[in-house]
Write an enzyme that holds these catalytic residues in place. Structure first.
Site, mmCIF file in Angstrom:
data_model
loop_
_atom_site.group_PDB
_atom_site.id
_atom_site.type_symbol
_atom_site.label_atom_id
_atom_site.label_comp_id
_atom_site.label_asym_id
_atom_site.label_seq_id
_atom_site.Cartn_x
_atom_site.Cartn_y
_atom_site.Cartn_z
ATOM 1 N N GLY A 70 23.072 -19.582 -37.996
ATOM 2 C CA GLY A 70 22.724 -18.337 -37.333
ATOM 3 C C GLY A 70 23.694 -17.204 -37.654
ATOM 4 C CG ASN A 90 23.615 -16.547 -26.416
ATOM 5 O OD1 ASN A 90 23.238 -15.385 -26.585
ATOM 6 N ND2 ASN A 90 24.883 -16.866 -26.344
ATOM 7 C CD GLN A 113 19.927 -20.078 -27.653
ATOM 8 O OE1 GLN A 113 19.178 -20.939 -27.198
ATOM 9 N NE2 GLN A 113 21.172 -20.333 -28.005
ATOM 10 C CB SER A 165 20.919 -21.492 -35.839
ATOM 11 O OG SER A 165 21.923 -22.499 -35.921
ATOM 12 N N GLY A 166 19.692 -24.200 -37.388
ATOM 13 C CA GLY A 166 19.269 -25.591 -37.273
ATOM 14 C C GLY A 166 19.759 -26.297 -36.024
ATOM 15 C CG HIS A 167 23.896 -25.805 -34.275
ATOM 16 N ND1 HIS A 167 24.535 -25.753 -33.064
ATOM 17 C CD2 HIS A 167 24.131 -24.622 -34.872
ATOM 18 C CE1 HIS A 167 25.142 -24.586 -32.945
ATOM 19 N NE2 HIS A 167 24.914 -23.876 -34.032
ATOM 20 C CB THR A 224 24.830 -26.272 -55.131
ATOM 21 O OG1 THR A 224 25.259 -25.935 -56.456
ATOM 22 C CG2 THR A 224 23.954 -27.514 -55.170
ATOM 23 C CB CYS A 232 40.083 -19.284 -21.964
ATOM 24 S SG CYS A 232 41.645 -19.089 -21.138
#
Ligand SMILES: *Cc1c(COP(=O)(O)O)cnc(C)c1O
Length: 400
Positions: free
Chosen positions: A73, A152, A180, A200-202, A238, A326
């Site tokens: 992302g 998100n 999202q 985004s894949g994850h 690649t 933080c």
């Protein structure tokens, strides 16, 4: 190592679907050829990459040639913004929002220091944009409108097509960070005003480090990463073959599951929210009640610290998140909740539960079982309880 946690942090990252792992594994073992090679060994990998591209395209109702694989992302957002500016060198203005992901905000901040002007649109108490403010900000100098599909932290969904229509009227390119939204909201690029879209894949049950940028055919593009002629010269290097195969499989599964999975997640999320509201006093849902993703619950518990709630949940093996990060020793409240103008009393006490298609009834039951006790215990310890005036004064000072 923790293995059997109750994972309710799916907007941060998701479990890789076992079917995705199965699909990608052969490309880490037997099929290690380079997809650009002349020989058959590489060529068959090239074919698999093409099939994965078709699957990602299908999820967006777009064409295979409109998909560029990226490292995720963040790269997609960077590539889209930089490309829009390089392709229109005489335009120096960008419109975005105050509640974007850092992958967009950090780029905009740097561009400001390089002489571009950036409008950061505000949101109201429910996290919504004002389309009149958008319209007033657009000029002939606006190169790009870059706005997220869904937030998100709160899950609030923006009226993307209305924003797109206005952007087109002033001749600006329109990029959408849909990280999202993909898999949670049906998308159709054939009927959309979107020029570029990041995913985004994850966040959709594929691994970390792979993603895609949709680029509408005919929209001028300048690559962020220069190298070989991979991906029609639009993204050198690649290809991350196993990641691409995984993303293709994940896209296929999202497309297959979207209706039943989002309905189920919404039912679980609504039960979580409604029961918490009914059993815990002085808490509220952050974000618009209906213009919201089906899987996200961001809830403010007055007078206590979100981090303290998270630590307690963690002791029960429950993973959730707070918007706060933080930074330099001080607990900064989330920029998203702050933009919404939440009062001090709940700004620090907000936490996010984000579900996925792997979330179970039993997991939600467990959260509902432990939350009332956690909040009660923390409130009993809260400085607010003993000295309301002092606490409010301290919070006011901290937020000047
Ligand atoms: C996670 C996320 C990103 C970043 O994606 P990565 O693949 O982690 O780089 C960007 N935008 C939004 C809205 C996100 O939730």
């Amino acid at each position: 190592m923790l293995k059997n946690c109750i994972y309710l942090d799916s907007n941060a990252t998701t479990k890789v679907d076992p079917e995705v792992v199965e699909a990608m594994l052969p490309y880490l073992t037997d099929y290690y050829g380079n997809p650009s090679s002349m020989h058959t060994f590489g060529g068959q990998v090239g074919k698999a990459v093409k099939q994965a591209r078709e699957k990602v395209a299908a999820l967006l109702e777009s064409e295979e040639s409109e998909i560029i694989f990226t490292s995720g992302g963040t790269e997609g957002d960077n590539a889209a913004i930089r490309s829009a500016l390089l392709a229109q060198p005489n335009k120096r203005h960008i419109v975005t929002t105050q509640v974007e992901h850092p992958a967009v905000l950090s780029v905009c901040k740097q561009l400001e220091s390089q002489g571009y002007s950036v409008t950061y649109l505000s949101v109201n108490r429910q996290g919504q944009l004002d389309l009149d403010e958008l319209e007033a900000s657009l000029t002939g100098n606006t190169a790009l409108v870059t706005i997220m599909y869904a937030n998100n932290e709160t899950g609030v969904v923006f009226p993307i097509e209305q924003i797109g229509l206005r952007s087109k009227e002033c001749g600006a390119l329109f990029h959408v960070d849909a990280v999202q939204a993909v898999g949670k909201i049906p998308l159709n690029m054939k009927t959309s005003t979107i020029d570029m879209l990041t995913l985004s894949g994850h966040k959709i049950h594929a691994p970390k480090g792979i993603g895609a940028l949709y680029l509408r055919r005919g929209v001028r593009f300048r690559p962020l990463i220069l190298g070989g002629s991979q991906q029609r010269g639009r993204r050198g290097g690649t290809e991350n073959v196993s990641g691409i195969i995984a993303l293709g499989k994940a896209a296929e599964l999202e497309r297959l599951h979207i209706q039943e999975a989002t309905a189920r997640e919404k039912q679980l999320r609504d039960r979580l929210e409604q029961t918490l509201m009914a059993t815990i006093p002085e808490c509220e849902i952050n974000g618009h009640p209906t213009q919201r993703l089906p899987n996200t619950a961001n809830i403010g518990f007055k007078y206590i610290e979100g981090e303290a709630i998270l630590l307690s949940l963690n002791q029960h093996g429950i993973c959730a998140s707070s918007g706060s990060a933080c930074t330099s020793g001080s607990l900064e409240p989330s920029h998203v909740l702050r933009s919404m103008g939440l009062p001090y009393t709940i700004l620090h006490g907000s936490i996010r539960f984000s579900l996925s298609r792997f979330t179970t009834e039993a997991e939600i039951d467990r959260v509902l079982e432990v939350m009332p006790g956690i909040v009660e215990r923390l409130r009993a310890l809260s400085p607010f309880k003993n000295d309301q005036a002092g606490w409010l004064q301290q919070q006011a000072l901290a937020h000047r």
